[in-house]
Design a protein around this motif. Sequence first.
Motif, PDB file in Angstrom:
ATOM      1  N   MET A 206      38.109  76.921 -34.068  1.00 52.19           N
ATOM      2  CA  MET A 206      38.382  76.651 -32.651  1.00 52.19           C
ATOM      3  C   MET A 206      38.970  75.258 -32.509  1.00 52.19           C
TER       4      MET A 206
ATOM      5  N   ASP B 295      41.505  81.935 -32.936  1.00 52.45           N
ATOM      6  CA  ASP B 295      41.048  80.748 -33.666  1.00 52.45           C
ATOM      7  C   ASP B 295      41.952  80.463 -34.858  1.00 52.45           C
TER       8      ASP B 295
ATOM      9  N   THR C 178      37.217  80.494 -27.418  1.00 55.05           N
ATOM     10  CA  THR C 178      38.285  79.926 -28.250  1.00 55.05           C
ATOM     11  C   THR C 178      38.910  78.654 -27.697  1.00 55.05           C
TER      12      THR C 178
END
Length: 298
Positions: free
Chosen positions: A1, A140, A179
């Motif tokens: 992330m 991600d 995310t």
Amino acid sequence: MVSDTRSDPALRCGAAVPARAGAGLKADHVADILETGADIGFFEVHAENYMGAGGPPHRQLEAVRERYPLSLHGVGLSIGGEQPLDKDHLKRLSDLNRRYEPGLFSEHLAWSSHDTTYFNDLLPVPYDEATLNRVCDHIDEVQETVGRRMLLENPSTYVAFAQSTMSELDFLGEIVRRTGCGLLLDVNNVHVSCTNHERSASDYLAAFPMAAVGEIHLGGHAPDRDDAGRPLLIDAHDREVDQAVWQLFEDVIGANGPLPTLIEWDNNVPAWPVLLAEAQAADRILAQTAGARRKQAV
């Protein structure tokens, strides 16, 4: 992330892309654009059209990039697909971001490949926990590889999945939460989907997570009928923006303020002055809203 950028308004709107109207860049228009010095906020390009190393497409894009901000829009990464992301495709996408430093970078909530088969359509996904986990993992990976925040576009849909366990809005909101990605709000997609599923587009937009939106898309759709005679809209990108979509856009901008707004016209592409006129119509709405907000702030 990636690091959370949701609280930064400049990053939310794309620091290098103004809250004005833009247009999709077409090769046939480049000469007119450069010759006239078109007054337009930005241009958006489909990343897959520029994944070669050089040649005329890059020479044209480099010339445009010298004068205008860019938004880079991917259509082939298959974020919603069941397979792992194509590492070669992702590297090329990352290279393009580094080469042109676009102010905005986006992809679709859809899938378009399976095994070695690649489809021309952006296909929908069910809204369930398994899909949510997969999409978040893919986002991600994209954001870590590219090193920047990605905007995810809401889809246009024609069918609903019986296995869905959450609404599209809840699905999108959870993706943003997990995310840190942004959203690309396609207002035409909202109108198309809500018409096809007999829902209220206004209610959908009122509940949309606008704090995460970094760009808006407007485009034309083709009217049709389903087998039962009910209205069916096709996200065709082959004509002017419909009046119903303009009204929804005005409502969104009036409630939330100006955002970078793209006119999509990818099929039956008109002459440059016609496309520019659509962008100018969006620019007028954005400017009027900005002016009204300034008066309210005084």
